[in-house]
Design a protein around this motif. Structure first.
Motif, PDB file in Angstrom:
ATOM      1  N   THR A  41      76.609  25.355  13.855  1.00 38.57           N
ATOM      2  CA  THR A  41      75.838  26.550  14.193  1.00 38.57           C
ATOM      3  C   THR A  41      76.363  27.168  15.486  1.00 38.57           C
ATOM      4  N   VAL A  42      76.612  28.471  15.423  1.00 37.28           N
ATOM      5  CA  VAL A  42      76.997  29.233  16.605  1.00 37.28           C
ATOM      6  C   VAL A  42      75.789  30.067  17.042  1.00 37.28           C
ATOM      7  N   THR A  43      75.369  29.916  18.284  1.00 36.28           N
ATOM      8  CA  THR A  43      74.239  30.678  18.817  1.00 36.28           C
ATOM      9  C   THR A  43      74.768  31.714  19.799  1.00 36.28           C
ATOM     10  N   PHE A  44      74.432  32.982  19.562  1.00 33.78           N
ATOM     11  CA  PHE A  44      74.904  34.076  20.406  1.00 33.78           C
ATOM     12  C   PHE A  44      73.916  34.285  21.554  1.00 33.78           C
ATOM     13  N   GLU A  45      74.432  34.354  22.783  1.00 26.36           N
ATOM     14  CA  GLU A  45      73.577  34.421  23.959  1.00 26.36           C
ATOM     15  C   GLU A  45      74.085  35.463  24.953  1.00 26.36           C
ATOM     16  N   GLY A  46      73.164  36.005  25.743  1.00 29.24           N
ATOM     17  CA  GLY A  46      73.508  36.981  26.772  1.00 29.24           C
ATOM     18  C   GLY A  46      72.800  36.665  28.073  1.00 29.24           C
ATOM     19  N   THR A  47      73.324  37.240  29.166  1.00 28.66           N
ATOM     20  CA  THR A  47      72.739  37.026  30.488  1.00 28.66           C
ATOM     21  C   THR A  47      72.927  38.271  31.338  1.00 28.66           C
TER      22      THR A  47
END
Length: 350
Positions: A41-47
């Protein structure tokens, strides 16, 4: 439309991991390309600050499905307006290799976002006639037509300035103009920002004084003068900072000694009064600056006192909220009382 940088942020990964960050401050959207043969599973994240990461929604460009994760190869589009960085974290891994490449897309001068398309439920859309950018209901409050720069729902003005802490990568200020046209101007109170109409900025100034307990007697060049100086609340929040504008040293004995003020971002081994200053090498990495009276001017402040004022203009970033100092003499002098020296640090806090 201008296609920006490409970056490999996961390269044939065979375990869970954050991968590399991709800076998106100048982009409107990004496209992730997930490749490989894998079960994971690839989880897309931002900051917005480089420290606190949150899952972000992406669109599978093959079918329009919206999710924060991917378990299969493909192209995944994402709106990144307002973000600082994104990443594709491998949050679960069973087998195979996982690679992820990302590309940024922005708007060039004189161009629109008209050829950037997302599935029907996407939030980003463009008017082909005037190049204006609009957003569906979830973000409409942030991009209203004819909106002004606001802080806490009130227009920015001299009475409601932009806090210094809100300038930079982390922004809670609604910095908005008509439609976000390509050639739009920034306005405050319906007037374009310029030399005669600047953006008001709030800055909290403070003066923090310390009177170390010194020896009522003689010092030699290179000696510590007094003990550890703690300038408490130099930052308004833990990990904050500001600018040291200047330093004043009041000498009640009128010795007008050649002094140095060593300032550190966290506490350190200060040594004893009237002993030779021997800083610890590892702690020098936390040194903010060294202020010397050689760069200032001594003024007569009374029958028996002199005052030295040194201009500094130095940025500081603290570990906590306190700035720490050590006073060192580079001359020989004799003080009459244990409170003959007072150090004042004049700050502009974030």
């Amino acid at each position: 439309t201008m296609y920006g940088d490409r970056k490999q942020i996961q390269a044939a990964a065979t375990a869970t991991g954050n991968g590399k960050d991709f800076q998106v401050r100048k982009y409107a959207c990004t496209v992730f390309s997930v490749t490989g043969t894998f079960e994971g599973t690839v989880t897309f994240e931002g900051t917005i600050d480089g420290r606190n990461w949150t899952s972000i929604q992406v669109h599978d460009l093959s079918n329009g499905n919206v999710s924060t994760t991917a378990t299969a190869t493909g192209l995944y589009g994402c709106n990144v307006l307002g973000l600082g960085d994104v990443r594709a974290r491998i949050s679960a891994y069973t087998s195979g290799t996982i690679s992820v490449e990302v590309r940024g897309v922005d708007v060039g001068s004189g161009e629109s976002l008209a050829d950037i398309s997302f599935p029907p439920d996407a939030v980003l859309s463009v008017d082909d006639n005037d190049g204006s950018l609009t957003v569906d209901q979830p973000l409409r409050w942030l991009l209203e037509t004819n909106a002004h720069i606001q802080v806490h729902t009130s227009d920015v003005s001299a009475a409601n300035p932009v806090p210094v802490s809100h300038i930079g990568p982390v922004s809670t200020v609604n910095l908005i103009h008509d439609h976000f046209n390509v050639n739009a101007n920034l306005q405050v109170s319906d007037v374009d920002v310029g030399p005669n109409n600047p953006v008001p900025v709030e800055s909290a100034g403070d003066t923090i004084k310390q009177t170390p307990t010194v020896t009522a007697g003689a010092y030699s060049a290179g000696d510590n003068v007094g003990g550890l100086l703690t300038f408490a609340n130099a930052a308004r929040d833990g990990g904050g900072g500001g600018v040291i504008k200047d330093v004043t040293i009041v000498d009640d004995a009128s010795e007008s000694a050649q002094l140095e003020l060593w300032l550190f971002s966290e506490t350190f081994t200060a040594g004893n009064d009237n002993a030779v200053w021997t800083p610890v090498e590892a702690e020098l990495h936390n040194l903010v600056t060294v202020v010397t009276t050689v760069d200032g001017t001594y003024y007569t402040g009374g029958a028996t006192a002199t005052v030295c004022v040194i201009e500094v203009s130095r940025r500081y970033d603290l570990t906590g909220t306190s700035l720490f100092g050590r006073l060192v003499t580079r001359s020989t002098q004799t003080y009459n009382a244990t409170d003959d020296v007072t150090v004042g640090v004049h700050l502009l806090q974030d």
